[in-house]
Design a protein around this motif. Sequence first.
Motif, mmCIF file in Angstrom:
data_model
loop_
_atom_site.group_PDB
_atom_site.id
_atom_site.type_symbol
_atom_site.label_atom_id
_atom_site.label_comp_id
_atom_site.label_asym_id
_atom_site.label_seq_id
_atom_site.Cartn_x
_atom_site.Cartn_y
_atom_site.Cartn_z
ATOM 1 N N ASP A 105 0.287 -1.062 -0.022
ATOM 2 C CA ASP A 105 -0.085 -0.096 -0.172
ATOM 3 C C ASP A 105 1.053 1.384 -0.137
ATOM 4 O OD1 ASP A 105 -2.169 -1.501 0.719
ATOM 5 O OD2 ASP A 105 -1.732 -1.706 2.063
ATOM 6 N N ILE A 106 1.089 2.044 -1.579
ATOM 7 C CA ILE A 106 2.049 2.647 -1.467
ATOM 8 C C ILE A 106 1.149 3.638 -2.479
ATOM 9 C CG2 ILE A 106 4.216 1.928 -0.598
ATOM 10 C CD1 ILE A 106 5.654 1.738 -3.357
ATOM 11 N N PRO A 107 1.761 4.796 -2.693
ATOM 12 C CA PRO A 107 0.715 5.784 -3.542
ATOM 13 C C PRO A 107 1.680 5.614 -4.757
ATOM 14 C CG PRO A 107 1.843 7.199 -2.207
ATOM 15 C CD PRO A 107 2.994 5.721 -1.170
ATOM 16 N N ALA A 108 0.997 5.575 -5.619
ATOM 17 C CA ALA A 108 1.015 4.921 -7.803
ATOM 18 C C ALA A 108 1.809 5.394 -7.661
ATOM 19 C CB ALA A 108 -0.376 5.543 -8.005
ATOM 20 N N LYS A 109 2.283 7.572 -7.834
ATOM 21 C CA LYS A 109 3.251 7.664 -8.200
ATOM 22 C C LYS A 109 4.924 7.355 -7.457
ATOM 23 C CE LYS A 109 1.617 12.088 -9.710
ATOM 24 N NZ LYS A 109 2.101 13.364 -9.647
ATOM 25 N N ASP A 110 4.559 6.507 -5.908
ATOM 26 C CA ASP A 110 6.362 5.805 -5.500
ATOM 27 C C ASP A 110 5.588 4.263 -6.815
ATOM 28 O OD1 ASP A 110 6.141 8.098 -4.138
ATOM 29 O OD2 ASP A 110 5.513 7.223 -2.431
ATOM 30 N N LYS A 111 5.285 3.716 -6.431
ATOM 31 C CA LYS A 111 4.810 2.455 -7.148
ATOM 32 C C LYS A 111 5.417 2.559 -8.404
ATOM 33 C CE LYS A 111 1.888 -1.206 -8.335
ATOM 34 N NZ LYS A 111 0.965 -1.850 -7.894
ATOM 35 N N ASP A 112 5.260 3.279 -9.143
ATOM 36 C CA ASP A 112 5.692 3.159 -10.943
ATOM 37 C C ASP A 112 7.100 3.824 -10.640
ATOM 38 O OD1 ASP A 112 2.909 3.000 -11.550
ATOM 39 O OD2 ASP A 112 2.430 5.323 -12.267
ATOM 40 N N ALA A 113 7.495 4.513 -9.952
ATOM 41 C CA ALA A 113 9.552 4.809 -9.608
ATOM 42 C C ALA A 113 9.335 4.266 -8.885
ATOM 43 C CB ALA A 113 8.916 6.183 -8.953
ATOM 44 N N ILE A 114 9.888 3.094 -7.920
ATOM 45 C CA ILE A 114 10.351 1.721 -7.446
ATOM 46 C C ILE A 114 9.985 0.734 -8.965
ATOM 47 C CG2 ILE A 114 9.993 0.251 -5.772
ATOM 48 C CD1 ILE A 114 8.930 2.546 -4.500
ATOM 49 N N ILE A 115 8.861 0.409 -9.202
ATOM 50 C CA ILE A 115 9.305 -0.328 -10.371
ATOM 51 C C ILE A 115 9.665 0.393 -11.636
ATOM 52 C CG2 ILE A 115 7.790 -1.451 -12.216
ATOM 53 C CD1 ILE A 115 5.346 -0.972 -10.578
#
Length: 176
Positions: A105-115
């Motif tokens: 459960d992390i913000p979508a922008k953070d998720k995209d950046a991490i991936i």
Amino acid sequence: MTTEVQQPRLFDQYCLGILCSKNLSREYVEQLATTLEEHGGESLIVQPGAEVPNVARFSHLISNTIDFEAYDTTPRSEGTMGQQLTGKDPDPRLFMNDVVVTCGDIPAKDKDAIIGGVVAKRGLYSPRTSHMVTHLVDLTADSDKARMAQAKKLNVKIVLPHWFDDCLKLGRRIDD
């Protein structure tokens, strides 16, 4: 008159260049070449400092270092999970090459950046938590995905998003 059908061998149609180095001994390399050839492969041993022949000739190069002249011109497979998980890229710039990440459960922008960061450094992303996943990125160890990973006794490290930021800033993997 019977014709015997020859069974395909494991390394049929593979031509492997094996690059010796100070940490990959001649004895070990010769043993590897013999094994490959016994199973249908063709191999060429390249001594340290010797020029690597035309790399297009090889289906694979085997090396434990990126310290050879043809490294920058060598094509790399960018493809499948199987290719990614069966070996490690010796390039230290690709320090996420043995990481399979999923996000909680992390913000979508953070998720995209991490991936994006993980994939750029030769890691993989999995939308689901499975035995293949090595890292779960989450804000708490009490999330649904974290509890599921713990209940299934998966060997998953739960890390904060900041861990990936720090790794990318430093250009190497830091302790989980």
